[in-house]
Design an enzyme around this catalytic site. Structure first.
Site, PDB file in Angstrom:
ATOM      1  N   HIS A  73       0.889  -1.261  -0.102  1.00  0.00           N
ATOM      2  CA  HIS A  73       0.730  -0.349  -0.048  1.00  0.00           C
ATOM      3  C   HIS A  73       1.047   0.808  -0.010  1.00  0.00           C
ATOM      4  O   HIS A  73       0.047   2.110  -0.740  1.00  0.00           O
ATOM      5  CB  HIS A  73      -0.792   0.335   1.145  1.00  0.00           C
TER       6      HIS A  73
ATOM      7  N   HIS B   7       1.402  -3.877   8.947  1.00  0.00           N
ATOM      8  CA  HIS B   7       2.967  -3.868   8.713  1.00  0.00           C
ATOM      9  C   HIS B   7       3.690  -3.406   9.958  1.00  0.00           C
ATOM     10  O   HIS B   7       2.606  -3.042  11.126  1.00  0.00           O
ATOM     11  CB  HIS B   7       3.375  -3.029   7.715  1.00  0.00           C
TER      12      HIS B   7
END
Length: 307
Positions: A177, A231
């Site tokens: 992303h 993440h």
């Protein structure tokens, strides 16, 4: 090409097909990059060893995406393209529209391929890996056998979760992303820098604010990935660095640096003007061509400064 030398518009209808034909192989390469990116996303990533003592940092709650993948495509591709279109309808410059679009897509797709390749090779567990692997909250590990280091007897995890969820759990590094957002919005920041002449030596801070806005949006996308427990911060940092670097290379492939006197337009546009002048004009007409070039600069209100 008298219309070009006379300062005529270069529209999709008049020059679009010709420009696209020149770069037909580039568009084919883009399609190949799409296939490669999809293939890398499908294959099974490397399963990094996850021992019981490593679970301490991998027990974050399993959450959804604040910013889904399709939203990244809108932010990183559609939004910049809309800005390219707005500039095209104002200036009627198909060279700018074509090369900006081509550069943007190369930036995003090359970043996607590299990101997915690294993800598959590294196989780093996500912060929420525990709940992906053990949805019932009951951890299980292969027994450790001295002198044997094979995966199924080394104390590695024995996951009982959904296979596709577990697969995604091994794709933490780097953040896709974040890298995709910086690839698209970083390219947009470069593009706007050239168009508004941010480095014109006049010191207008407002111009910098315009340039930093796309980068801020990309940074917020990265922050959301940490907040969503998808993440680690290192994944986001690496993704941002990767996307920004590739965006810079792709922009400079098609456009001069923003601080250049011709930083407002693509290389192909000035090359077209030069070839038209050299192929059809005498030395006297070349002087007129230079005047046309200068009028092009003045048409977008550029006043270069020399200090």
């Amino acid at each position: 090409m008298a219309d070009i030398l006379d300062g005529g518009a270069h529209t999709l209808r008049s020059h679009g097909v010709a420009v696209a034909k020149i770069h037909k192989h580039d568009w084919l390469i883009l399609l190949l990059l799409v296939v490669i990116a999809v293939g890398l996303n499908i294959i099974e990533p490397f399963h990094h060893f996850v021992g019981e003592e490593m679970m301490t940092d991998l027990k974050y709650p399993l959450k959804g995406n604040t910013i889904p993948f399709w939203a990244v495509a809108i932010i990183a591709i559609l939004l910049p393209f809309i800005i390219f279109l707005i500039y095209y309808f104002i200036k009627k410059d198909v060279y700018d529209l074509h090369h900006a679009t081509l550069g943007l897509l190369f930036s995003v797709l090359i970043t996607a391929v590299i990101t997915e390749a690294i993800k598959d090779a590294v196989g780093r567990p996500r912060p929420d890996f525990f709940w992906r692997c053990f949805p019932d909250g009951k951890p299980a590990f292969y027994p450790t056998i001295a002198g044997n280091s094979t995966a199924n007897v080394s104390g590695d995890v024995m996951c009982s979760g959904i296979k596709s969820v577990i697969k995604e759990g091994y794709k933490s590094f780097p953040s896709g992303h974040t890298s995709g957002s910086y690839a698209g919005l970083g390219f947009l920041a470069w593009y706007l820098s050239g168009k508004i002449r941010v480095f014109d030596r006049r010191g207008h801070v407002a111009k910098l604010c315009i340039i930093f806005l796309p980068l801020l949006v990309a940074a917020l996308v990265g922050v959301s990935r940490v907040d969503d427990n998808w993440h680690h911060w290192q994944d986001v940092f690496a993704g941002g660095l990767l996307g920004t670097t590739i965006a810079s290379f792709c922009y400079l492939q098609f456009f001069p640096p923003p601080y250049d006197i011709d930083g407002w337009g693509p290389h192909a546009y000035f090359q077209m003007l030069a070839e038209s002048g050299n192929g059809n004009q005498s030395s006297a007409t070349n002087v007129n061509h230079a005047n046309v070039h200068q009028s092009e600069l003045q048409s977008i209100c550029i006043q270069p400064q020399h200090g």
